[in-house]
Design a protein around this motif. Structure first.
Motif, PDB file in Angstrom:
ATOM      1  N   LEU A  25     -19.167  64.326   2.045  1.00 34.90           N
ATOM      2  CA  LEU A  25     -19.508  65.146   0.875  1.00 34.90           C
ATOM      3  C   LEU A  25     -21.012  65.890   1.082  1.00 34.90           C
ATOM      4  N   ARG A  26     -21.664  65.058   1.893  1.00 37.22           N
ATOM      5  CA  ARG A  26     -22.911  65.625   2.306  1.00 37.22           C
ATOM      6  C   ARG A  26     -23.256  65.753   3.829  1.00 37.22           C
ATOM      7  N   PRO A  27     -23.854  66.776   4.439  1.00 41.17           N
ATOM      8  CA  PRO A  27     -23.890  66.804   5.920  1.00 41.17           C
ATOM      9  C   PRO A  27     -24.681  65.544   6.320  1.00 41.17           C
ATOM     10  N   ALA A  28     -24.343  65.244   7.715  1.00 39.74           N
ATOM     11  CA  ALA A  28     -25.039  64.314   8.398  1.00 39.74           C
ATOM     12  C   ALA A  28     -26.651  64.594   8.202  1.00 39.74           C
ATOM     13  N   GLU A  29     -27.268  63.569   8.022  1.00 36.46           N
ATOM     14  CA  GLU A  29     -28.929  63.627   8.052  1.00 36.46           C
ATOM     15  C   GLU A  29     -29.241  63.632   9.788  1.00 36.46           C
ATOM     16  N   HIS A  30     -30.338  64.111   9.625  1.00 35.33           N
ATOM     17  CA  HIS A  30     -31.065  64.674  10.942  1.00 35.33           C
ATOM     18  C   HIS A  30     -30.547  65.904  11.804  1.00 35.33           C
TER      19      HIS A  30
END
Ligand code: ZN
Length: 301
Positions: free
Chosen positions: A296-301
């Motif tokens: 639902l949300r993109p990978a952080e970093h």
């Protein structure tokens, strides 16, 4: 000629390629009253003439095939394992419960007996967190650090200050929690706790071997721990497009594509399931149909 290292009463038996799987680094601890062998590996088996029968106790960090490969060399020794792992030494059925790979029972039995000299020790004794084995002038203290297996322990040798890390092994592969007996949340707690233990020398069963500086240990531990978040980021990136668990297993997030050990699919599945569970719980991943998942949300970093 060997590369063994000695710290007071402790000898680190350095294995082939610094203990790269299937080999490992074992410990021999010589007290005034008793001698203990910790995690007798294939590297001990390779030096059978030197070690056969030369221990009064065998103490296990945990029970996995590569850590018990030399138990057969000590038929008269007391064998000790944490209460949660001891079943794996008492019987081959117990060891199969620890792995818990669906449909893999027969090949795994053959694998551990043929390649790791597995013998049942129904007389294996249980120990608990804080267990203390006094050898006379040297002692082994157990710290229960589960996650890799339910009964996994680090073993501190006193007064030498040598901490045997078992399979909190600091390798580039990262933490392994791919068995029925493994648990990701417990592993992370154990990774936070282990640096609190007062030690001067750290010994990894695999590959890394001996670390004799706290700063180096902390760096290697942080990198090792970081592999968990890296796997999670990789899973999130892959799930930008919806995928099934089977597709994720085939894609692989743990082992490199060329690795071909028979249990890899089962270990991938168990690992991915644990990550999915927590990504579903924290809302980062959603189930979009019966069997497909999507980030639902993109990978952080
Ligand atoms: Zn292990």
């Amino acid at each position: 000629m060997n590369n063994d290292r000695t710290f007071g009463a402790v000898t680190v038996i350095i294995g082939d390629k610094n203990g790269k799987y299937p080999h490992g680094n074992s410990l021999l601890v010589r007290g005034r009253n008793a001698t203990a062998m910790i995690d007798p590996s294939l590297s001990v088996v390779a030096r059978t003439d030197e070690f056969r029968g030369r221990a009064d106790l065998v103490v296990q960090s945990h029970v996995h095939e590569d850590h018990v490969a030399g138990v057969h060399l000590f038929p008269d020794a007391e064998v000790h394992a944490h209460r949660e792992d001891a079943l794996g030494l008492r019987s081959l059925d117990g060891l199969m419960q620890i792995y818990g790979y669906p449909g893999m029972d027969e090949p795994m039995r053959d694998f551990v007996v043929s390649n790791f000299h597995y013998v049942e020790r129904p007389d294996t004794r249980d120990f608990e967190d804080g267990a203390f084995f006094d050898l006379g002038g040297a002692a082994i203290r157990a710290f229960h650090l589960p996650g890799h297996t339910r009964g996994h322990c680090a073993l501190l040798i006193e007064p030498a200050g040598v901490l045997f890390l078992g399979d909190i092994d600091l390798t580039g592969f990262g933490p392994y929690y791919g068995d029925a007996w493994s648990n990701l949340e417990d592993f992370e707690k154990s990774l936070r706790f282990i640096s609190v233990i007062d030690a001067r020398v750290w010994v990894s069963f695999h590959h890394v071997g001996v670390v004799d500086e706290r700063r180096t240990f902390e760096e290697k531990l942080a990198r090792f721990h970081g592999k968990i978040a890296e796997r999670e980021r990789n899973i999130l990136s892959y799930l930008v497009e919806p995928h099934t668990l089977d597709e994720m297993v085939a894609h692989r997030f743990l082992y490199p594509p060329h690795a071909n050990l028979s249990f890899i699919d089962a270990a991938e599945r168990r690992t991915i399931e644990q990550h999915l569970q927590r990504l579903l719980a924290n809302g980062a991943v959603q189930r979009v149909s019966e069997s497909r998942y999507r980030a639902l949300r993109p990978a952080e970093h």
